[in-house]
Design an enzyme around this catalytic site. Structure first.
Site, PDB file in Angstrom:
ATOM      1  N   LYS A   1       0.927  -1.169   0.091  1.00  2.00           N
ATOM      2  CA  LYS A   1      -0.092  -0.058  -0.063  1.00  2.00           C
ATOM      3  C   LYS A   1       0.886   1.458  -0.161  1.00  2.00           C
ATOM      4  CE  LYS A   1      -4.048  -2.169   2.326  1.00  2.00           C
ATOM      5  NZ  LYS A   1      -4.951  -1.965   3.443  1.00  2.00           N
TER       6      LYS A   1
ATOM      7  N   TYR B   1     -12.054  -1.700  -3.824  1.00  2.00           N
ATOM      8  CA  TYR B   1     -12.850  -2.042  -2.556  1.00  2.00           C
ATOM      9  C   TYR B   1     -14.495  -2.011  -2.637  1.00  2.00           C
ATOM     10  CZ  TYR B   1      -8.291  -2.205  -0.305  1.00  2.00           C
ATOM     11  OH  TYR B   1      -6.952  -2.462   0.236  1.00  2.00           O
TER      12      TYR B   1
ATOM     13  N   ASN C   1      -2.089  -0.022   6.788  1.00  2.00           N
ATOM     14  CA  ASN C   1      -1.438  -1.365   7.441  1.00  2.00           C
ATOM     15  C   ASN C   1      -0.892  -2.025   6.233  1.00  2.00           C
ATOM     16  OD1 ASN C   1      -3.546  -2.107   5.606  1.00  2.00           O
ATOM     17  ND2 ASN C   1      -4.903  -3.507   7.111  1.00  2.00           N
TER      18      ASN C   1
ATOM     19  N   HIS D   1      -2.222  -5.372   1.481  1.00  2.00           N
ATOM     20  CA  HIS D   1      -3.417  -5.921   1.407  1.00  2.00           C
ATOM     21  C   HIS D   1      -3.335  -7.604   1.188  1.00  2.00           C
ATOM     22  CE1 HIS D   1      -7.519  -7.038   0.029  1.00  2.00           C
ATOM     23  NE2 HIS D   1      -6.951  -7.543  -1.116  1.00  2.00           N
TER      24      HIS D   1
ATOM     25  N   GLU E   1      -9.396 -10.080  -7.750  1.00  2.00           N
ATOM     26  CA  GLU E   1      -8.664  -8.815  -7.506  1.00  2.00           C
ATOM     27  C   GLU E   1      -7.402  -8.975  -8.343  1.00  2.00           C
ATOM     28  OE1 GLU E   1      -9.836  -8.850  -2.831  1.00  2.00           O
ATOM     29  OE2 GLU E   1      -7.950  -9.416  -3.347  1.00  2.00           O
TER      30      GLU E   1
HETATM   31  P1  CMP Z   1      -7.373  -4.689   3.537  1.00  2.00           P
HETATM   32  O1  CMP Z   1      -7.024  -6.134   3.803  1.00  2.00           O
HETATM   33  O2  CMP Z   1      -6.807  -3.930   2.530  1.00  2.00           O
HETATM   34  O3  CMP Z   1      -9.070  -4.877   3.300  1.00  2.00           O
HETATM   35  C1  CMP Z   1      -9.858  -3.544   3.423  1.00  2.00           C
HETATM   36  C2  CMP Z   1      -9.087  -2.650   4.043  1.00  2.00           C
HETATM   37  O4  CMP Z   1     -10.093  -1.616   5.145  1.00  2.00           O
HETATM   38  C3  CMP Z   1      -8.339  -3.245   5.250  1.00  2.00           C
HETATM   39  O5  CMP Z   1      -7.237  -3.788   4.836  1.00  2.00           O
HETATM   40  C4  CMP Z   1      -8.110  -1.922   6.289  1.00  2.00           C
HETATM   41  O6  CMP Z   1      -6.973  -1.341   5.900  1.00  2.00           O
HETATM   42  C5  CMP Z   1      -9.105  -1.074   6.050  1.00  2.00           C
HETATM   43  N1  CMP Z   1      -9.992  -1.028   7.219  1.00  2.00           N
HETATM   44  C6  CMP Z   1     -10.790  -1.867   7.901  1.00  2.00           C
HETATM   45  N2  CMP Z   1     -11.301  -1.443   9.009  1.00  2.00           N
HETATM   46  C7  CMP Z   1     -10.931  -0.076   8.920  1.00  2.00           C
HETATM   47  C8  CMP Z   1     -11.308   0.964   9.919  1.00  2.00           C
HETATM   48  N3  CMP Z   1     -12.004   0.537  10.999  1.00  2.00           N
HETATM   49  N4  CMP Z   1     -10.838   2.042   9.626  1.00  2.00           N
HETATM   50  C9  CMP Z   1     -10.178   2.362   8.619  1.00  2.00           C
HETATM   51  N5  CMP Z   1      -9.757   1.342   7.657  1.00  2.00           N
HETATM   52  C10 CMP Z   1     -10.266   0.244   7.856  1.00  2.00           C
END
Ligand code: CMP
Length: 143
Positions: free
Chosen positions: A11, A51, A114, A117, A128
């Site tokens: 990311k 998403y 984070n 993904h 995806e």
């Molecule tokens: P990802 O695995 O990319 O899939 C969906 C993403 O939504 C997840 O990682 C997080 O980065 C994001 N996400 C999930 N919950 C929250 C939240 N409460 N606030 C912000 N981002 C979120």
């Protein structure tokens, strides 16, 4: 166990922290073969498309703004049991809950930013992967 493919995205926080090399090294050392990879900057609309399953969730706007805020590196990865093993390698979505030694525990700042993904199923991994790569750009038996 079956050979599976998963789609990961390094990311924008991973790219901004100069962690493309470190995270890719961990992925390869864990036994994943890279079948496709590139560096792209998503538009907001492209991030919303990727998403789309989260449309309507409270974090959707923040998530898609973040994912279109800078370059990212999507990759198609292949390995036995790739979906589950990749999720183990990266750790829980929220780095505060992630196990020691996982990529998110070591590098992620928050649930929103984070680092990586990972697909949650083989079926979604295929959808995806095709969001970023046409089939002819996914190299079978890359090793
Ligand atoms: P990802 O695995 O990319 O899939 C969906 C993403 O939504 C997840 O990682 C997080 O980065 C994001 N996400 C999930 N919950 C929250 C939240 N409460 N606030 C912000 N981002 C979120």
């Amino acid at each position: 166990m079956a050979i599976e493919r998963t789609l990961t995205i390094l990311k924008p926080d991973c790219v901004r922290k100069n962690l493309i090399g470190e995270v890719t090294k961990r992925i390869q050392e864990a036994g994943f073969n890279i079948c496709a990879m590139k560096l792209v900057k998503l538009t907001k609309t492209e991030a919303e498309g990727f998403y789309a399953v989260h449309k309507g969730r409270p974090f959707f706007e923040e998530l898609t703004t973040f994912m279109s805020s800078g370059a990212c590196v999507p990759m198609v990865l292949e390995k036995e049991n790739a979906i589950a093993d990749f999720r183990t390698l990266i750790g829980a979505t929220n780095p505060a809950d992630a196990d020691e030694g996982t990529i998110r525990k070591d590098f992620a700042d928050s649930v929103g930013e984070n680092i990586v993904h990972g697909s949650d199923s083989v079926e979604n991994g295929k959808i995806e992967s095709n969001y970023f790569f046409p089939e002819h750009e996914i190299v079978a038996n890359a090793m």
